[in-house]
Design a protein around this motif. Structure first.
Motif, PDB file in Angstrom:
ATOM      1  N   UNK A   1       0.837  -1.202   0.000  1.00  0.00           N
ATOM      2  CA  UNK A   1       0.000   0.000   0.000  1.00  0.00           C
ATOM      3  C   UNK A   1       0.876   1.257   0.000  1.00  0.00           C
ATOM      4  N   UNK A   2       1.953   1.227   0.784  1.00  0.00           N
ATOM      5  CA  UNK A   2       2.853   2.388   0.841  1.00  0.00           C
ATOM      6  C   UNK A   2       3.532   2.627  -0.506  1.00  0.00           C
ATOM      7  N   UNK A   3       3.858   1.555  -1.207  1.00  0.00           N
ATOM      8  CA  UNK A   3       4.483   1.695  -2.531  1.00  0.00           C
ATOM      9  C   UNK A   3       3.472   2.200  -3.547  1.00  0.00           C
ATOM     10  N   UNK A   4       2.272   1.614  -3.537  1.00  0.00           N
ATOM     11  CA  UNK A   4       1.237   1.995  -4.505  1.00  0.00           C
ATOM     12  C   UNK A   4       0.836   3.452  -4.342  1.00  0.00           C
ATOM     13  N   UNK A   5       0.710   3.904  -3.097  1.00  0.00           N
ATOM     14  CA  UNK A   5       0.252   5.272  -2.846  1.00  0.00           C
ATOM     15  C   UNK A   5       1.412   6.270  -2.784  1.00  0.00           C
TER      16      UNK A   5
ATOM     17  N   UNK B   1     -19.408  -2.279  -2.501  1.00  0.00           N
ATOM     18  CA  UNK B   1     -19.991  -1.268  -1.613  1.00  0.00           C
ATOM     19  C   UNK B   1     -18.935  -0.270  -1.150  1.00  0.00           C
ATOM     20  N   UNK B   2     -17.740  -0.762  -0.819  1.00  0.00           N
ATOM     21  CA  UNK B   2     -16.664   0.137  -0.380  1.00  0.00           C
ATOM     22  C   UNK B   2     -16.250   1.073  -1.509  1.00  0.00           C
ATOM     23  N   UNK B   3     -16.163   0.538  -2.710  1.00  0.00           N
ATOM     24  CA  UNK B   3     -15.801   1.391  -3.851  1.00  0.00           C
ATOM     25  C   UNK B   3     -16.860   2.461  -4.080  1.00  0.00           C
ATOM     26  N   UNK B   4     -18.117   2.076  -4.009  1.00  0.00           N
ATOM     27  CA  UNK B   4     -19.193   3.048  -4.249  1.00  0.00           C
ATOM     28  C   UNK B   4     -19.215   4.138  -3.188  1.00  0.00           C
ATOM     29  N   UNK B   5     -18.810   3.813  -1.961  1.00  0.00           N
ATOM     30  CA  UNK B   5     -18.758   4.835  -0.913  1.00  0.00           C
ATOM     31  C   UNK B   5     -17.763   5.928  -1.256  1.00  0.00           C
TER      32      UNK B   5
ATOM     33  N   UNK C   1      -7.423   0.558  -1.671  1.00  0.00           N
ATOM     34  CA  UNK C   1      -7.437  -0.577  -0.753  1.00  0.00           C
ATOM     35  C   UNK C   1      -8.530  -1.565  -1.147  1.00  0.00           C
ATOM     36  N   UNK C   2      -9.692  -1.053  -1.544  1.00  0.00           N
ATOM     37  CA  UNK C   2     -10.777  -1.928  -1.993  1.00  0.00           C
ATOM     38  C   UNK C   2     -10.397  -2.639  -3.285  1.00  0.00           C
TER      39      UNK C   2
END
Length: 204
Positions: A15-19, A110-114, A126-127
């Protein structure tokens, strides 16, 4: 395995690399990665081995650890692999996913839509990572998932490096179209919607 300490350390570092919290080309120490991941030396070393296999971290003897740089041709090469394999993976998962995996897919959507309301890129990414891991777990063809895993992560990092909230809505819409087709077991529609998604991410 997905809840092991080494996997959790991998998720934190990935996640740290991707972001770009760990910038492309940056040199890092094992101690820094341990602090960042929040896990011990052994889990972090195992996570680094996986990241090195995915070509996200370069292990340089007598020099140290370097976060992989982003090169001009990376996007085209990554999307070429995804375009060929990911629609096939989506179709296979639509056919073979179990009930728990289908529930996880619904949660991902659902997480993506939020994020259409929150505009939170990191939550969306993350989703998206969770979605990739469900595909990996549910796809019966391990050769496809072994090839896809590293390029999916590289793709997220490349997308994040140029991402903005204006592009998020379309990406979320196309992701959820594919997820829902897989969730309901529609093999042909899963293949089609995933191909449309990859086409959009490729800039076609």
């Amino acid at each position: 395995m997905q809840n092991s300490q080494s996997h959790l350390a991998y998720l934190a570092l990935e996640h740290a690399i991707v972001t770009l919290a760990l910038p492309p080309g940056a040199y890092v120490t094992e101690k820094e990665l341990i602090e960042l991941a929040g896990h011990g030396r052994t889990p972090v070393r195992e996570a680094v081995q996986k990241l090195a296999w995915q070509r996200l971290i370069m292990v340089k003897p007598r020099v140290g650890l370097q976060v992989a740089e982003i090169r001009p041709g990376d996007h085209g090469h990554v999307m070429q692999v995804r375009g060929e394999l990911e629609p096939i993976a989506a179709a296979l998962v639509a056919e073979h996913a179990d009930d728990e995996q289908r529930q996880q897919l619904a949660s991902c959507a659902a997480k993506m839509e939020s994020c259409t309301v929150s505009r939170d890129l990191e939550v969306f990414f993350a989703a998206d990572k969770a979605f990739d891991e469900i595909l990996e777990d549910a796809c019966p063809n391990v050769f496809i998932t072994s090839a896809l895993a590293p390029v999916q992560t590289h793709s997220r990092r490349l997308w994040y490096s140029t991402a903005n909230s204006d592009r998020m809505d379309q990406s979320i819409s196309l992701h959820t179209d594919a997820i829902r087709a897989i969730h309901r077991g529609d093999v042909a529609e899963a293949h089609r919607t995933m191909a449309v998604l990859i086409g959009y991410l490729s800039g076609k």
